[in-house]
Write an enzyme that holds these catalytic residues in place. Structure first.
Site, PDB file in Angstrom:
ATOM      1  N   ASP A  47      -3.844   5.529   4.187  1.00 44.11           N
ATOM      2  CA  ASP A  47      -2.390   5.557   4.231  1.00 44.11           C
ATOM      3  C   ASP A  47      -1.833   4.638   3.155  1.00 44.11           C
ATOM      4  OD1 ASP A  47      -3.317   5.533   7.375  1.00 44.11           O
ATOM      5  OD2 ASP A  47      -1.734   6.986   6.991  1.00 44.11           O
ATOM      6  N   ASP A  99       1.592   2.435   2.447  1.00 46.06           N
ATOM      7  CA  ASP A  99       2.784   1.927   3.099  1.00 46.06           C
ATOM      8  C   ASP A  99       3.600   1.106   2.122  1.00 46.06           C
ATOM      9  OD1 ASP A  99       2.052   2.999   5.696  1.00 46.06           O
ATOM     10  OD2 ASP A  99       0.487   1.476   5.677  1.00 46.06           O
ATOM     11  N   ASP A 123      -1.101 -10.353   9.311  1.00 44.49           N
ATOM     12  CA  ASP A 123      -1.966 -11.178  10.138  1.00 44.49           C
ATOM     13  C   ASP A 123      -3.061 -11.850   9.325  1.00 44.49           C
ATOM     14  OD1 ASP A 123      -3.300  -8.828   9.620  1.00 44.49           O
ATOM     15  OD2 ASP A 123      -3.644  -8.307  11.719  1.00 44.49           O
TER      16      ASP A 123
END
Length: 519
Positions: free
Chosen positions: A58, A60, A216
Site C-alpha cells: 500500500d 499512504d 510507533d
C-alpha cells in the site's frame, strides 16, 4: 528515541527510492496535492519497504490539506472515520489513503502505521470485519493481502478460485469499547486517556513536526517529499532501517501503555522484516503483555490475521512464543504447545502455516477459517481427549470440541461466526473423508467446505493422523472424469464392510468416525 524539532533531510542523491517503484496512482495523488499548494509526502511503511527493496502493498500519503480539501481535489474520494477523518482516493481496486497531519504529543489509539481500524457505522464488534472501503487509520503497508478470502472453497493445495472481492472488502474493520459520544470529532476534549494510560481519543489536526508522534516505530516514521524527492527523518529511522533495528518512538513503557497492541505490532514487524527489536523496546513487553486483555476483541482478531495471513505466519508464531505474546493473544493455543513440546500437532501447525505463507507469496487466496482450524487443532484435540476414549471418534464429540475451543478463543479475540462455523464444518467433514461410503462420496465433493477439509486431511495424513491412502484417493477422484468418479465410488461400495450395530426403526446405526485426537 524522541523526535527532533526539525527533521534531518536526506537528499535524493543519498537514498535509493525511485518514483519508478511508486504506484502511479499514489504519484497522481501526491502531485495533485502539491500542485494545489499543499505539502504531500509518502509516509510510513511504504517508505521503509522502498528503502529495503521490498515492493509495498500500500502507498499512504500525509498532507497538511484537511480531509474536506482533499475531497474537493478528487472526485473519486470518500471520507471515512469519526474519531479521525481520513480520505480514501479510489483508483479501481487500488485505494490511496490520505491522512491530514495530526497535532499531539503521542498518537491516538492504535494508529501508526496500521493499528486501530476505523470505527464501523452500525456493526456489532464480533462481525465488524471486511466492511467495504473502511480501512485502518494510517499506514496500511501491513494490511491483509487482496487474496484474503471471506470464504474458503480452496486453501492450501492450489485449488483455483475466482476472486470477485473488491480491494476495499478485503480490509478489516474493528470496533473498540468506546462510546460513540467519546468518538465525536466535535467533542471539546481533544485527548482522552483511560486509567492504564491508553489513549482513547485524539482528533486534532496539526503539522508534520507533530505528526511524527503518530508513528510507533522509528522505521515507520519516514516521510518522502514529492516536492524534491528527499526523505525527512525526525527520529533516526533512516539509520535504524540500515541497521535493521526496531525502536519505539518515545519511552517504550509509556507507548505500550498508550496502546498495548503496539507489542503485537512490534513482534509482527520483527517477523516480517527480520529486524532485531531494540533492547529498550523489548524490555517492557513481558511485564506489560497482560494489558492486551483490555483491548477490543475485534481489534485483536484483526491483528491476528495480520500476524498469520500476510506471508510470515510461521515466523510470527515463533516470535510470539519467544516474546511471551502468544499466551496473551491465544492462551489456549500457547497452553497446548507448552504442554506438548515438539508434538505432532505442533508440526502440523507449523507445516500449515508454511503452506499458508507460500500461498500468500504466490498471490493465492488464504482464509481465516483454515487459519483457526490450524491454530485450534491442539485445543480441540485436548477437549476431545478429555472425553471417554470410546467417544473420541464420535461426530458429536468432535463438534462439541470445536464449539468449546471457539468459545475459549472468543474470551480474548473476536471470532466471527462465519469463520467459527466454517472451521466446525471442516472438522465435521473429516469422518466422511476418512470413511467415504460409495456414491455419497460424490456429494461430499460438492460441499462448500470440501477443499478446506481436504487440505486439512492432507496435512493430517502427512503427519500420520489420517490414512495416506485415503488422502490419495480423494486427490485422484478430483482429477478424474465424471464417469471415472462413478466407478471409483462404486468400488468403495463393493469394498466397504457391512455395517454392524443395533437396528433402530428398521435402520442400522452406523458409527461415524472423526479425526483421531493426537496424543
Amino acid at each position: 528515541m524522541t523526535p527532533t524539532p526539525a527533521p534531518r533531510i536526506i537528499p535524493r542523491s543519498e537514498h535509493n527510492i525511485s518514483r519508478a517503484h511508486v504506484s502511479p496512482n499514489a504519484l497522481r495523488v501526491l502531485y495533485r496535492l502539491r500542485d494545489a499548494g499543499f505539502m504531500s509526502f509518502l509516509v510510513g511503511g511504504c517508505v521503509r519497504d522502498l528503502l529495503i527493496g521490498i515492493e509495498p502493498k500500500d502507498f499512504d500519503v500525509a498532507t497538511d490539506a484537511l480531509p474536506e480539501q482533499v475531497r474537493k481535489l478528487f472526485r473519486n474520494c470518500r471520507l471515512i472515520g469519526r474519531r479521525f477523518r481520513l480520505a480514501h482516493v479510489f483508483f479501481g481496486r487500488e485505494i490511496i489513503e490520505v491522512a491530514t497531519f495530526r497535532a499531539a504529543t503521542a498518537p491516538a489509539l492504535g494508529e501508526e502505521p496500521d493499528g486501530d481500524p476505523i470505527e464501523g457505522e452500525d456493526q456489532d464488534a464480533d462481525e465488524a470485519v471486511l466492511e467495504a472501503a473502511a480501512l485502518d487509520e494510517s499506514d496500511l503497508d501491513e494490511d491483509l493481502p487482496a487474496a484474503v478470502a471471506d470464504e474458503d472453497p480452496a486453501h492450501n493445495n492450489g485449488a483455483s478460485r475466482t476472486d470477485n472481492t473488491s480491494a476495499a472488502d478485503n480490509h478489516l474493520v474493528a470496533r473498540g469499547r468506546v462510546a460513540a459520544a467519546d468518538l465525536d470529532d466535535g467533542d471539546a476534549a481533544d485527548r482522552l486517556f483511560d486509567e492504564t494510560g491508553r489513549i482513547l481519543r485524539d482528533n486534532v489536526y496539526g503539522t508534520i513536526d507533530a505528526d511524527v508522534w503518530r508513528r510507533d516505530l522509528t522505521a515507520n516514521a519516514l516521510y518522502y517529499n514529492i516536492a524534491d524527492f528527499s526523505i525527512w527523518d525526525y527520529v533516526g529511522g533512516f539509520e535504524d532501517i540500515a541497521g535493521r533495528k526496531l525502536k519505539l518512538i518515545g519511552d517504550p513503557e509509556t507507548r505500550f501503555r498508550e496502546d498495548p497492541v503496539r507489542m503485537l505490532r512490534t513482534a509482527r514487524f520483527e517477523a516480517k522484516l527480520g529486524f532485531e527489536i531494540d533492547v529498550a523496546t523489548a524490555q517492557p513487553i513481558e511485564r506489560l503483555r497482560s494489558l492486551l486483555g483490555s483491548m477490543p476483541p475485534a481489534r485483536l482478531f484483526d491483528e491476528t490475521l495480520k500476524l498469520f495471513l500476510t506471508g510470515h505466519g510461521t515466523r510470527s508464531l515463533e516470535v510470539l512464543r519467544r516474546r511471551g505474546l502468544l499466551a496473551a493473544l491465544l492462551p489456549t493455543v500457547d497452553d497446548y504447545l507448552a504442554a506438548h513440546p515438539g508434538s505432532v500437532v505442533e508440526r502440523l501447525l507449523v507445516q500449515g502455516l508454511e503452506n499458508t505463507d507460500a500461498r500468500v507469496g504466490a498471490n493465492k487466496p488464504v482464509t481465516p477459517t483454515f487459519l483457526f482450524a490450524l491454530l485450534l487443532y491442539g485445543p480441540i484435540a485436548a477437549i476431545i481427549e478429555s472425553a471417554p476414549p470410546e467417544r473420541w471418534h464420535e461426530l458429536a464429540t468432535i463438534l462439541d470440541a470445536c464449539d468449546r475451543a471457539a468459545r475459549e478463543v472468543q474470551s480474548r479475540i473476536t471470532l466471527p461466526k462465519r469463520f467459527s462455523l466454517g472451521m466446525r464444518e471442516m472438522f465435521a467433514l473429516q469422518p466422511r473423508l476418512e470413511h467415504p461410503r460409495g456414491r455419497r462420496a460424490l456429494r461430499v465433493l460438492e460441499h462448500p467446505r470440501f477443499r478446506a477439509a481436504y487440505d486439512l486431511l492432507l496435512l493430517r495424513a502427512q503427519h500420520g493422523m489420517a490414512s495416506a491412502e485415503m488422502a490419495q484417493w480423494w486427490t485422484r477422484i478430483q482429477e478424474a472424469s465424471a464417469e471415472e468418479r462413478g466407478r471409483m465410488a462404486d468400488s468403495l461400495t463393493a469394498q466397504a464392510p457391512r455395517p454392524e450395530g443395533p437396528r433402530r426403526g428398521g435402520r442400522r446405526r452406523r458409527r461415524r468416525r472423526g479425526p483421531s485426537a493426537p496424543a
